[in-house]
Design a protein around this motif. Structure first.
Motif, short mmCIF file in Angstrom:
data_model
loop_
_atom_site.label_atom_id
_atom_site.label_comp_id
_atom_site.label_asym_id
_atom_site.label_seq_id
_atom_site.Cartn_x
_atom_site.Cartn_y
_atom_site.Cartn_z
N VAL A 108 1.10 -6.44 3.18
CA VAL A 108 1.98 -5.64 4.03
C VAL A 108 3.16 -5.11 3.23
N GLU A 109 3.47 -3.81 3.40
CA GLU A 109 4.61 -3.19 2.72
C GLU A 109 5.25 -2.21 3.70
N ASN A 110 6.58 -2.12 3.67
CA ASN A 110 7.21 -1.17 4.60
C ASN A 110 7.82 0.07 3.93
N ILE A 111 7.63 0.23 2.62
CA ILE A 111 8.01 1.50 1.99
C ILE A 111 6.71 2.25 1.68
N SER A 112 6.46 3.34 2.45
CA SER A 112 5.14 4.00 2.34
C SER A 112 4.84 4.51 0.94
N LYS A 113 5.88 4.99 0.25
CA LYS A 113 5.64 5.53 -1.09
C LYS A 113 5.08 4.44 -2.03
N LEU A 114 5.68 3.26 -1.96
CA LEU A 114 5.20 2.15 -2.81
C LEU A 114 3.79 1.76 -2.41
#
Ligand code: SAH
Length: 209
Positions: A108-114
């Motif tokens: 899970v990640e909340n920075i879409s670019k990363l």
């Protein structure tokens, strides 16, 4: 840089940074010898990819020091067939190490670019046992719970309740706990509605937002 040169640097990292500091699990050492860490950083950082420290990956985030990634991975007691949830995909490097050892990885990640970058790299290398989720990691990913292991790669003030609930009985969570400057890495083992907590040492992670 040539491929052989990168391979030598990777072998050197395994010997000097991991084995010498007490990482023993062969599965972990093999995964580090295999995963091309330089592909998870931008071309300006590439020459530093196998050095003994964290590196910037953009958006104010970092890829952790190799030893810390190894310490966390070893503490999770993973093996083939196990299902693991990772909070904080970042560069995707830790995700790759987990995907080498576990059966299935949810990250899970909340920075879409990363997330897009990490997914691009991991798809390109050819992993087919990773599910990417964009959202707030503090909520975990209940759709595929419970997990045998949960790894949080950003520092929290306390154990997020949803993550504890999504952990299997007897499962292990590894999480850095503390404030902006003082944090310890903990290994949490879920037991009978409570948990055993073991301090793995001082660390410094970006905060879980
Ligand atoms: N494991 C990563 C390290 C990433 S640093 C690697 O090997 O590269 C921590 C990551 O956690 C950052 O990418 C950050 O954006 C992410 N993060 C922080 N708070 C979050 C949250 N609440 N939900 C999801 N991701 C979060």
């Amino acid at each position: 840089m040539k491929k052989t040169q990168l391979e030598l640097m990777r072998q050197h990292m395994v010997e000097m940074q991991l084995k010498r500091r007490g990482i023993r699990d062969k599965k972990i050492l093999d995964a580090f010898a295999k995963v091309p860490r330089h592909r998870f950083v931008n071309r300006f950082q590439r020459r530093f990819a196998y050095e003994d420290h964290p590196l910037p990956i953009g958006s104010g985030q970092t890829i952790s020091q190799p030893y810390i990634v190894a310490l966390m991975s070893e503490a999770l007691n993973l093996e083939g067939g196990k299902k693991v949830l990772e909070i904080g995909t970042g560069s995707g490097y830790q995700t790759a190490i987990l995907a080498e050892i576990a059966g299935e990885v949810f990250t899970v990640e909340n920075i879409s670019k990363l997330q897009a970058q990490a997914k691009g790299t991991l798809d390109d290398i050819g992993y087919d046992n990773i599910t990417f989720i964009e959202g707030d990691g503090k909520k975990g990913y209940s759709e595929s719970a419970p997990y045998d292991a949960i790894l949080v790669t950003a520092a929290a003030k306390k154990i997020p309740k949803d993550l504890y609930e999504q952990l299997e009985e007897g499962g292990i969570m590894v999480i850095p706990l503390g404030g902006m400057f003082m944090q310890s890495l903990y290994r949490i083992e879920k037991r009978d509605g409570s948990y055993d907590k073991h301090d793995l040492g001082g660390v410094r992670f970006v905060p879980l937002r």
